[in-house]
Design an enzyme around this catalytic site. Structure first.
Site, PDB file in Angstrom:
ATOM      1  N   ARG A  25       0.921  -1.207   0.011  1.00 22.03           N
ATOM      2  CA  ARG A  25       0.032   0.134   0.158  1.00 22.03           C
ATOM      3  C   ARG A  25       0.860   1.265  -0.178  1.00 22.03           C
ATOM      4  NH1 ARG A  25      -4.741   0.448   4.363  1.00 22.03           N
ATOM      5  NH2 ARG A  25      -3.011   0.811   5.722  1.00 22.03           N
TER       6      ARG A  25
ATOM      7  N   THR B 183      -1.143   7.448  -0.892  1.00 23.15           N
ATOM      8  CA  THR B 183      -2.745   7.171  -1.347  1.00 23.15           C
ATOM      9  C   THR B 183      -3.379   6.213  -0.738  1.00 23.15           C
ATOM     10  OG1 THR B 183      -1.433   5.569  -3.009  1.00 23.15           O
ATOM     11  CG2 THR B 183      -1.219   8.167  -3.476  1.00 23.15           C
TER      12      THR B 183
ATOM     13  N   ASP C  69       0.346  -2.869  12.059  1.00 23.55           N
ATOM     14  CA  ASP C  69       0.833  -3.352  10.942  1.00 23.55           C
ATOM     15  C   ASP C  69       1.290  -4.871  10.963  1.00 23.55           C
ATOM     16  OD1 ASP C  69       2.653  -3.930   8.930  1.00 23.55           O
ATOM     17  OD2 ASP C  69       2.436  -1.713   8.238  1.00 23.55           O
TER      18      ASP C  69
ATOM     19  N   ASP D 127       4.926  -5.734   9.657  1.00 25.66           N
ATOM     20  CA  ASP D 127       6.044  -5.221  10.466  1.00 25.66           C
ATOM     21  C   ASP D 127       5.871  -6.031  11.523  1.00 25.66           C
ATOM     22  OD1 ASP D 127       6.997  -3.393   8.806  1.00 25.66           O
ATOM     23  OD2 ASP D 127       5.877  -1.656   9.924  1.00 25.66           O
TER      24      ASP D 127
HETATM   25  C1  PRP Z   1      -1.237  -4.901   4.368  1.00 25.82           C
HETATM   26  C2  PRP Z   1      -1.904  -6.175   4.545  1.00 25.82           C
HETATM   27  C3  PRP Z   1      -2.645  -6.156   3.221  1.00 25.82           C
HETATM   28  C4  PRP Z   1      -2.864  -4.714   3.142  1.00 25.82           C
HETATM   29  C5  PRP Z   1      -4.349  -4.294   3.473  1.00 25.82           C
HETATM   30  O1  PRP Z   1      -0.066  -4.883   3.701  1.00 25.82           O
HETATM   31  O2  PRP Z   1      -1.049  -7.249   4.741  1.00 25.82           O
HETATM   32  O3  PRP Z   1      -1.925  -6.607   2.070  1.00 25.82           O
HETATM   33  O4  PRP Z   1      -2.106  -3.828   4.045  1.00 25.82           O
HETATM   34  O5  PRP Z   1      -4.772  -3.069   3.444  1.00 25.82           O
HETATM   35  P1  PRP Z   1      -5.857  -2.365   2.452  1.00 25.82           P
HETATM   36  O6  PRP Z   1      -6.952  -3.535   2.464  1.00 25.82           O
HETATM   37  O7  PRP Z   1      -5.910  -1.066   2.644  1.00 25.82           O
HETATM   38  O8  PRP Z   1      -5.340  -2.794   1.033  1.00 25.82           O
HETATM   39  P2  PRP Z   1       0.971  -3.611   3.401  1.00 25.82           P
HETATM   40  O9  PRP Z   1       0.493  -2.716   2.350  1.00 25.82           O
HETATM   41  O10 PRP Z   1       1.326  -3.168   4.488  1.00 25.82           O
HETATM   42  O11 PRP Z   1       2.429  -4.486   2.803  1.00 25.82           O
HETATM   43  P3  PRP Z   1       3.351  -5.650   3.651  1.00 25.82           P
HETATM   44  O12 PRP Z   1       2.380  -6.720   3.679  1.00 25.82           O
HETATM   45  O13 PRP Z   1       4.304  -5.821   2.588  1.00 25.82           O
HETATM   46  O14 PRP Z   1       3.711  -5.050   5.056  1.00 25.82           O
HETATM   47  N1  URA Z   2      -2.622  -3.401   6.945  1.00 24.27           N
HETATM   48  C1  URA Z   2      -2.021  -3.683   8.173  1.00 24.27           C
HETATM   49  O1  URA Z   2      -1.370  -4.211   7.941  1.00 24.27           O
HETATM   50  N2  URA Z   2      -2.844  -3.352   9.004  1.00 24.27           N
HETATM   51  C2  URA Z   2      -3.933  -2.364   8.836  1.00 24.27           C
HETATM   52  O2  URA Z   2      -4.597  -2.299  10.147  1.00 24.27           O
HETATM   53  C3  URA Z   2      -4.146  -2.065   7.840  1.00 24.27           C
HETATM   54  C4  URA Z   2      -3.578  -2.519   6.730  1.00 24.27           C
END
Ligand code: PRP
Ligand code: URA
Length: 209
Positions: free
Chosen positions: A104, A108, A200, A203
């Site tokens: 994400r 944005t 997160d 993380d």
């Molecule tokens: C997180 C999570 C989802 C997304 C959800 O990933 O694992 O993929 O956010 O958010 P959304 O429904 O608003 O799209 P992130 O973008 O943080 O990436 P990562 O898994 O690489 O940490």
């Molecule tokens: N992605 C995450 O990892 N946590 C949230 O709460 C939303 C998006």
């Protein structure tokens, strides 16, 4: 319209409590996500087709059942979806695994696809898209569009925690996709985080910040 199932088995609820708790460290967080993924896989495989099999017990010959061998594909959304793969594979070890890499954009909140590698026969497989978090729904929505564009016909979505906003997006954009959740939370905050959520997921799984 796709159905939404909240898999609120007591063990799932119990483990989710410790997954949410901010003092839970990386090792325990990872183990709990793995366990909840396995429990969710148990719930969502209830309807797998069976076929008859004749076996010999030490006592007699008998007719019993085995899985009919439905082809399944797991599609973790990178990176946090990786934390759920092994738990599901414990119950469905023959599943093929495809990967969709999305993050994400922090400004944005829109997903950016950076990687995709799928089993060659996705059109024949029942695909289970896995990601711990369904927040705005942007990442899961894009991943599902990407799979459909490449021929996927049967898709389900499995997430630990969702916000109602994300669920609505998937129901609207993909009415054919059933959604399986460990919990449906209250809402998103203004940074796109699920409240109360777990923070997160990526993380916390990988110990990054
Ligand atoms: C997180 C999570 C989802 C997304 C959800 O990933 O694992 O993929 O956010 O958010 P959304 O429904 O608003 O799209 P992130 O973008 O943080 O990436 P990562 O898994 O690489 O940490
Ligand atoms: N992605 C995450 O990892 N946590 C949230 O709460 C939303 C998006």
């Amino acid at each position: 319209m796709g159905n939404v199932f909240v898999l609120d088995h007591p063990l799932i609820q119990h483990k989710l409590t410790y997954i949410r708790e901010k003092s839970t460290g990386t090792k325990e967080f990872r183990e709990l996500v793995d366990e909840v993924a396995m429990l969710m896989a148990f719930e969502i495989t209830r309807n797998l087709p069976l076929q008859d099999k004749t076996i010999n017990t030490p006592v007699m010959e008998t007719q019993t059942k085995v899985l009919a061998g439905k082809k399944i594909g797991l599609i973790p959304i990178l990176r946090a979806g990786l934390g759920m793969v092994d738990g599901v594979l414990k119950l469905i070890p023959a599943a093929k695994v495809g990967h969709v890499g999305l993050y994400r954009d922090p400004e944005t909140l829109k997903p950016v696809e950076y990687y995709i590698k799928l089993p060659s026969d996705i059109e024949e497989r029942e695909l289970i898209v896995i990601d711990p978090m369904l927040a705005t729904g942007g990442s899961a929505n894009d991943a599902i569009h990407s799979l459909k564009k490449r021929g996927a016909k049967q898709i389900r979505l499995m997430c630990l925690i969702a916000a109602p906003e994300g669920v609505e997006v998937i129901k609207e954009e993909h009415p054919d996709v059933d959604i399986y959740l460990g919990a449906l939370d209250e809402k998103l905050d203004d940074k796109g985080y699920i409240r109360p959520g777990l923070g997160d997921a990526g993380d916390r799984l990988f110990g990054t910040k």
